[in-house]
Design an enzyme around this catalytic site. Structure first.
Site, PDB file in Angstrom:
ATOM      1  N   ASN A  54       0.725   3.687   4.008  1.00 24.61           N
ATOM      2  CA  ASN A  54      -0.284   4.327   3.180  1.00 24.61           C
ATOM      3  C   ASN A  54      -1.375   3.306   2.903  1.00 24.61           C
ATOM      4  O   ASN A  54      -1.080   2.112   2.803  1.00 24.61           O
ATOM      5  CB  ASN A  54       0.363   4.820   1.880  1.00 24.61           C
ATOM      6  N   SER A  56      -2.702   2.678   0.225  1.00 21.41           N
ATOM      7  CA  SER A  56      -2.210   1.960  -0.951  1.00 21.41           C
ATOM      8  C   SER A  56      -0.848   1.410  -0.554  1.00 21.41           C
ATOM      9  O   SER A  56       0.176   2.088  -0.646  1.00 21.41           O
ATOM     10  CB  SER A  56      -2.093   2.927  -2.138  1.00 21.41           C
ATOM     11  N   TYR A  57      -0.844   0.187  -0.055  1.00 22.78           N
ATOM     12  CA  TYR A  57       0.315  -0.369   0.645  1.00 22.78           C
ATOM     13  C   TYR A  57       1.653  -0.167  -0.050  1.00 22.78           C
ATOM     14  O   TYR A  57       2.656   0.098   0.591  1.00 22.78           O
ATOM     15  CB  TYR A  57       0.110  -1.855   0.925  1.00 22.78           C
ATOM     16  N   GLU A  64      14.324   2.901   7.129  1.00 21.92           N
ATOM     17  CA  GLU A  64      15.659   3.012   6.558  1.00 21.92           C
ATOM     18  C   GLU A  64      15.637   3.876   5.300  1.00 21.92           C
ATOM     19  O   GLU A  64      16.518   4.721   5.100  1.00 21.92           O
ATOM     20  CB  GLU A  64      16.212   1.621   6.215  1.00 21.92           C
ATOM     21  N   CYS A  95      14.321  -4.723   5.122  1.00 25.48           N
ATOM     22  CA  CYS A  95      13.692  -5.555   4.099  1.00 25.48           C
ATOM     23  C   CYS A  95      14.585  -5.548   2.848  1.00 25.48           C
ATOM     24  O   CYS A  95      15.570  -4.817   2.767  1.00 25.48           O
ATOM     25  CB  CYS A  95      12.294  -5.042   3.771  1.00 25.48           C
TER      26      CYS A  95
END
Length: 147
Positions: A54, A56-57, A64, A95
């Site tokens: 997105n 907006s990171y 996952e 992550c």
């Protein structure tokens, strides 16, 4: 956790195919880093996820997490295996946020991370997130952390 095939696993063909198909559907216009995931529940149902970025990171979702969300939306609450596919070398592993999400549902599930070269990183969810935690309800309705 080192980048090794700790469990000496090969990816389940059905899960690998699903993770590769999800990889191709990833929405990663910013990072260009595509990831696909496929997981299997105890009753054999398979769920897929791709990373979705997105502008907006912080609102992006990893593959996952997308697979777990699909599983939970379908009413399932536990999985036994997950395959994560990327074109990273070594294969990308979940992550930190994904490790916690996976731990919430299946700390004993097998994880196989694989890339297009067939390189593998494997282990149990709990290996990827040592000292992970879950909340459990006490008799008085309050949550408590557990390992």
């Amino acid at each position: 956790m080192s980048n090794t095939n700790a469990l000496n696993l090969t990816p389940d063909p059905q899960l690998l195919e699903g993770a590769q198909a999800a990889f191709r559907q990833a929405y990663a216009p910013y990072s260009k880093f595509h990831v696909g995931a496929a997981l299997r529940t105890r009753d054999g149902r398979v769920f897929f996820g791709a990373n979705v970025e997105n502008a907006s990171y912080g609102l992006g979702r990893c593959a996952e997490q997308s697979a777990v969300q699909a599983m939970a939306t379908a009413g399932e609450r536990e999985f036994t295996d997950i395959v994560v596919y990327s074109e990273a070398t070594p294969p990308a592993s979940p992550c930190g946020a994904c490790r916690q999400v996976l731990y919430e549902f299946a700390p004993d599930a097998r994880v196989v991370c694989v890339n297009q070269h067939g390189d593998i990183v494997s282990g149990y969810v709990r290996d990827f997130l040592p000292h992970g935690f879950r909340l459990e309800q006490r008799d008085d309705g309050h949550d408590v952390g557990t390992e």
